[in-house]
Design an enzyme around this catalytic site. Structure first.
Site: not given
Ligand SMILES: Cc1cc2nc3c(=O)[nH]c(=O)nc-3n(C[C@H](O)[C@H](O)[C@H](O)COP(=O)(O)O)c2cc1C
Length: 364
Positions: A182, A100, A57
């Site tokens: 957001y 993003q 983001a």
């Molecule tokens: C450390 C961290 C930072 C994240 N930052 C964002 C972000 O910047 N933008 C966003 O849309 N989702 C963010 N997420 C959510 C992830 O993009 C993802 O949707 C979420 O972790 C679920 O997927 P996963 O189970 O494969 O981790 C973040 C998740 C984590 C763990």
């Protein structure tokens, strides 16, 4: 033949496979500028063999950062800093790069997760937050200033400016952050949006500002490059957006030439009951894909390569985004390729390590 490792075209950009590195905030920027951490983080993930690196983001104005340490693309300095990271990573990787673009809205000005939780007051380097309505995210959170039309115009101009900076940086893909409560997501959600003007009330009204943001980006972004949206498939609350509303929003975006969807959920308020488990958000991606016919990525607790392959091969989604799995195992795509019988390109420096076949089983 693995479907996960089939390429996919989004406008003129070809992703070599369907594995997307999910956007993940690193809370490691200074004044919005990418740091050495980003060089290491983005650089090493771009050696992973995934099909797309989606950079975290990235705020389009300083007040749009979640924390003081969030990445931004709103000044010449922040553009140069991200440009340096992308330039170096590209010397060693031809993986397409996405950014993003985001505005944190009423969830801005918080502490970094490892310093928090908590809000940062303007006196401590934080800032007043904005939103669709003067409703705090939760008790103890700041009351956002209700956005005026002038505020909306300023934010639209910031999105346009950030898109132009992405053009100058040679970014391949833009994803609008329209999820997780957001700014864009908060306009869509009746939990956060209680306006009585033409930006609140009916779904059509709640979609008005989010669609304006998309249109501004589409206009500023070159025709050969894909623009997608991360959206909430549900708010997981009875008073939030429903899967049917999410689909209607996606259809409105599809009519405006949205090139892909990235379907997530939640984040618009506390008290959401989330049945979290492997692939728990996949059904929402499938609904969006079926209703729009637009390439869609599923995200959320997709950890096993077999699971990822099944999601793509059975048409539940066209791509999978992997977040924590990639941090935990930055060579996840290598291992998935090996398991699924696909030969993946790896940097020549690492060629001798590309397969685990020679490692005795006790060493795994
Ligand atoms: C450390 C961290 C930072 C994240 N930052 C964002 C972000 O910047 N933008 C966003 O849309 N989702 C963010 N997420 C959510 C992830 O993009 C993802 O949707 C979420 O972790 C679920 O997927 P996963 O189970 O494969 O981790 C973040 C998740 C984590 C763990």
């Amino acid at each position: 033949m693995s479907k996960l490792f089939e390429s996919i075209d989004l406008r003129q950009v070809t992703l070599p496979n369907r594995i997307v590195i999910a956007p993940m905030c690193e809370f490691s920027a200074q004044d919005g500028c990418a740091s050495d951490w980003h060089m290491i983080h983005i650089g090493h993930l771009m050696l992973s063999g995934a099909g797309l690196m989606m950079i975290e983001a990235t705020a389009v104005e300083p007040q749009g950062r979640i924390t003081r340490e969030c990445l931004g693309l709103y000044s010449d300095e922040s553009e140069a800093a991200l440009g340096r990271v992308i330039e170096v990573a590209r010397k060693h990787s031809d993986m397409p790069v996405g950014v993003q673009l985001s505005h944190a809205g009423r969830k801005a000005s918080t502490l970094a997760p490892w310093d928090g939780p908590g809000h940062v007051a303007p006196a401590d380097g934080g800032w007043p937050v904005i939103g669709p309505s003067p409703l705090p995210f939760a008790e103890g959170w700041p009351v956002p200033e209700e956005m005026t039309r002038a505020d909306m115009d300023r934010v639209l101009a910031a999105f346009e400016d950030a898109a132009r900076r992405c053009v100058r940086l040679g970014v391949d893909v833009i994803e609008l952050h329209g999820a997780h409560g957001y700014l864009v997501s908060s306009f869509l959600s009746p939990i956060a949006n209680r306006r009585t003007d033409r930006y609140g009330g009916s779904l059509n009204n709640r979609m008005t500002f989010p669609l304006e943001v998309f249109e501004v980006l589409r206009e500023a972004w070159p025709k050969d490059r894909p623009l997608g949206v991360r959206l909430n498939g549900t708010d997981w609350r009875d008073d939030g957006i429903t899967p049917a509303e999410a689909v209607a929003f996606a259809q409105a975006l599809a009519r405006r030439s949205c090139d892909f969807f990235d379907v997530s959920s939640g984040g618009n308020g506390l008290g959401a009951k989330i049945p979290s488990g492997p692939g728990y958000q996949v059904p929402f991606a499938t609904q969006v894909k079926e209703a729009t016919g637009v390439p869609t990525m599923a995200v959320g607790l997709i950890r096993s390569p077999y699971h990822a392959e099944a999601i793509v091969a059975t048409g539940q989604a066209d791509m999978v985004a992997i977040g924590r799995g990639m941090l935990n195992d930055p060579r996840w795509p290598w291992h998935a390729a090996e398991i699924l019988g696909h030969r993946i390109r790896v940097p020549p420096q690492y060629e001798r390590a590309a397969t685990q076949a020679d490692i005795p089983s006790w060493g795994r």
